[in-house]
Design a protein around this motif. Structure first.
Motif, PDB file in Angstrom:
ATOM      1  N   LEU A 152       2.859  -3.294 -10.536  1.00 43.77           N
ATOM      2  CA  LEU A 152       3.496  -2.049 -10.118  1.00 43.77           C
ATOM      3  C   LEU A 152       3.190  -0.925 -11.108  1.00 43.77           C
ATOM      4  O   LEU A 152       3.020   0.229 -10.715  1.00 43.77           O
ATOM      5  CB  LEU A 152       5.004  -2.263  -9.975  1.00 43.77           C
ATOM      6  CG  LEU A 152       5.387  -3.132  -8.761  1.00 43.77           C
ATOM      7  CD1 LEU A 152       6.777  -3.723  -8.938  1.00 43.77           C
ATOM      8  CD2 LEU A 152       5.302  -2.323  -7.480  1.00 43.77           C
TER       9      LEU A 152
ATOM     10  N   PHE B 177      -0.163   0.091 -10.202  1.00 44.79           N
ATOM     11  CA  PHE B 177      -0.100   0.848  -8.953  1.00 44.79           C
ATOM     12  C   PHE B 177       0.149   2.331  -9.212  1.00 44.79           C
ATOM     13  O   PHE B 177      -0.283   3.189  -8.441  1.00 44.79           O
ATOM     14  CB  PHE B 177       1.041   0.327  -8.071  1.00 44.79           C
ATOM     15  CG  PHE B 177       0.679  -0.847  -7.204  1.00 44.79           C
ATOM     16  CD1 PHE B 177      -0.552  -1.486  -7.299  1.00 44.79           C
ATOM     17  CD2 PHE B 177       1.586  -1.326  -6.276  1.00 44.79           C
ATOM     18  CE1 PHE B 177      -0.860  -2.574  -6.504  1.00 44.79           C
ATOM     19  CE2 PHE B 177       1.292  -2.403  -5.467  1.00 44.79           C
ATOM     20  CZ  PHE B 177       0.059  -3.029  -5.578  1.00 44.79           C
ATOM     21  N   SER B 178       0.902   2.641 -10.287  1.00 48.53           N
ATOM     22  CA  SER B 178       1.286   4.032 -10.541  1.00 48.53           C
ATOM     23  C   SER B 178       0.075   4.936 -10.757  1.00 48.53           C
ATOM     24  O   SER B 178       0.166   6.152 -10.575  1.00 48.53           O
ATOM     25  CB  SER B 178       2.198   4.118 -11.763  1.00 48.53           C
ATOM     26  OG  SER B 178       1.461   3.926 -12.964  1.00 48.53           O
TER      27      SER B 178
ATOM     28  N   ARG C 126       1.599   6.781  -6.792  1.00 47.77           N
ATOM     29  CA  ARG C 126       0.462   7.625  -7.201  1.00 47.77           C
ATOM     30  C   ARG C 126       0.695   9.087  -6.848  1.00 47.77           C
ATOM     31  O   ARG C 126       0.215   9.988  -7.552  1.00 47.77           O
ATOM     32  CB  ARG C 126      -0.823   7.111  -6.563  1.00 47.77           C
ATOM     33  CG  ARG C 126      -1.205   5.732  -7.079  1.00 47.77           C
ATOM     34  CD  ARG C 126      -2.674   5.480  -7.098  1.00 47.77           C
ATOM     35  NE  ARG C 126      -2.961   4.298  -7.916  1.00 47.77           N
ATOM     36  CZ  ARG C 126      -4.147   3.988  -8.374  1.00 47.77           C
ATOM     37  NH1 ARG C 126      -5.175   4.782  -8.127  1.00 47.77           N
ATOM     38  NH2 ARG C 126      -4.329   2.905  -9.105  1.00 47.77           N
TER      39      ARG C 126
ATOM     40  N   ARG D 276       2.235   1.740  -3.465  1.00 53.60           N
ATOM     41  CA  ARG D 276       1.178   2.257  -4.337  1.00 53.60           C
ATOM     42  C   ARG D 276       0.960   3.744  -4.086  1.00 53.60           C
ATOM     43  O   ARG D 276       0.860   4.546  -5.035  1.00 53.60           O
ATOM     44  CB  ARG D 276      -0.115   1.475  -4.090  1.00 53.60           C
ATOM     45  CG  ARG D 276      -1.309   1.924  -4.939  1.00 53.60           C
ATOM     46  CD  ARG D 276      -2.503   1.025  -4.619  1.00 53.60           C
ATOM     47  NE  ARG D 276      -3.689   1.405  -5.393  1.00 53.60           N
ATOM     48  CZ  ARG D 276      -4.578   2.311  -5.013  1.00 53.60           C
ATOM     49  NH1 ARG D 276      -4.404   2.966  -3.856  1.00 53.60           N
ATOM     50  NH2 ARG D 276      -5.630   2.587  -5.763  1.00 53.60           N
TER      51      ARG D 276
ATOM     52  N   ARG E  69       0.838  -1.204   0.000  1.00 57.81           N
ATOM     53  CA  ARG E  69       0.000   0.000   0.000  1.00 57.81           C
ATOM     54  C   ARG E  69       0.874   1.257   0.000  1.00 57.81           C
ATOM     55  O   ARG E  69       0.569   2.245  -0.684  1.00 57.81           O
ATOM     56  CB  ARG E  69      -0.936   0.007   1.211  1.00 57.81           C
ATOM     57  CG  ARG E  69      -2.110  -0.965   1.095  1.00 57.81           C
ATOM     58  CD  ARG E  69      -3.188  -0.636   2.121  1.00 57.81           C
ATOM     59  NE  ARG E  69      -2.709  -0.788   3.487  1.00 57.81           N
ATOM     60  CZ  ARG E  69      -2.799  -1.914   4.200  1.00 57.81           C
ATOM     61  NH1 ARG E  69      -3.345  -2.999   3.658  1.00 57.81           N
ATOM     62  NH2 ARG E  69      -2.347  -1.959   5.433  1.00 57.81           N
TER      63      ARG E  69
END
Length: 353
Positions: free
Chosen positions: A114, A117-118, A95, A91, A88
């Motif tokens: 991954l 996740f971006s 972000r 992530r 988390r």
């Protein structure tokens, strides 16, 4: 680095977690992106052990370490709560950077996750598989002239309309690495011409015959006046010691004694590099050091893009066997590469250089 900050410039993330050779193969994409997007923020997500290859790249704004091996250990130890918290956090970290485009150069589920996740609205996967294709907004097949080194990355760059000339691999190091190398090779004497030998890699079917490295070192020293230097990691020390014990010529054993970028600086300084299919061998080509690569079980790049780099390869009906050799440990394809052939190829390369 990008020439000036621009809030409207694209923010681009490259995801190629490992391994050393693959990161080197993909390295031309950084310069291609910079030429095409001079003001972009360009970042690379990579495992910590490979991060030094990118840390001094002048066209990269950021290298983001990704602790994949730690996460694997947490799985083995069943510390799933800790793993979930760290995932988390990764992530959230990605972000927060608000990437516009993320490019998965590895094409596996782990790299695809991954990339997803971006949160980048545009997510491009190269050769995506293992389900990672469903996490992309676009996929690009691995393609290109298969004999050329890093052909799939050149194909990707062309597909994305990037400025691809020149499309050359690059590994950067600094004064600290050069100074450390000067200390390490001082026993060879001032002005010594070095040959960097990289015999070690991850799979035995990619190895050349161990005893031949000592014979090769002797002949390169006696016939070409080169001082041989062994390179490798801490896990290669025992094998390196066996080669040193067998060799009758002066042989500097630096296996496990250098960092990755120090090894790159030594290869850059060397008059010649000889390696099996391993990351340090590919670095020799990136450094424009005259290089000989010994291939057997893996599919070689016969087009090295360098006049001073050659691949020695004897394909057999079972080639390339990759991870599934059928020769019962004989590794016949590697046995066909003789010491004489390597010495003669070295002689030709140095004469041309």
């Amino acid at each position: 680095m990008s020439p000036s900050p621009d809030p409207n410039a694209p923010r681009i993330l490259l995801v190629r977690l490992s391994a050393i050779g693959d990161v080197v193969f993909a390295s031309p994409l950084v310069a291609a992106l910079r030429r095409s997007h001079p003001h972009a923020h360009i970042a690379w997500l990579v495992q910590p052990e490979c991060a030094p290859l990118l840390a001094q790249h002048p066209d990269l704004d950021e290298v983001i370490p990704c602790p994949i091996n730690r996460w694997r250990r947490l799985v083995r130890e069943r510390r799933l709560g800790t793993l979930a918290r760290e995932l988390r956090a990764m992530r959230a970290e990605l972000r927060a950077r608000r990437f516009d485009r993320a490019i998965d150069l590895q094409g596996l589920l782990k790299s695809g996750m991954l990339t997803w996740f971006s949160g980048a609205p545009e997510r491009i996967g190269l050769g995506s598989r293992e389900g990672s294709q469903w996490l992309m907004t676009r996929t690009v097949a691995r393609d290109g002239p298969y004999k050329r080194i890093g052909s799939e990355y050149l194909h990707l760059a062309r597909t994305l309309d990037l400025a691809v000339e020149p499309f050359a691999m690059a590994v950067h190091h600094g004064e600290a690495e050069r100074a450390r190398v000067a200390e390490l090779v001082a026993p060879a004497g001032a002005g010594a011409r070095l040959v960097a030998l990289s015999p070690f890699t991850t799979r035995p079917q990619k190895h050349w015959i161990e005893s031949r490295w000592a014979d090769l070192a002797e002949r390169l020293h006696q016939e070409l006046g080169l001082v041989p230097v062994l390179l490798g990691g801490p896990g290669d020390r025992a094998a390196a010691a066996r080669i040193v014990a067998r060799c009758k010529a002066p042989l500097l054993d630096l296996a496990g004694a250098t960092s990755l970028t120090e090894a790159a600086a030594l290869i850059d300084r060397a008059a010649l590099a000889v390696a099996v299919d391993t990351g340090l061998g590919h670095i020799g080509i990136a450094m424009n050091t005259p290089s000989l690569l010994l291939f057997g079980s893996t599919c070689p790049y016969l087009d090295t893009t360098r006049d001073n780099a050659r691949v020695l390869y004897h394909p057999r009906p079972c080639s390339p066997c990759k991870r599934h050799p059928s020769c019962e440990g004989r590794f016949d394809c590697m046995r066909e590469i003789t010491v004489e052939a390597v010495v003669e190829a070295a002689r030709e390369l140095l004469a041309d250089d």
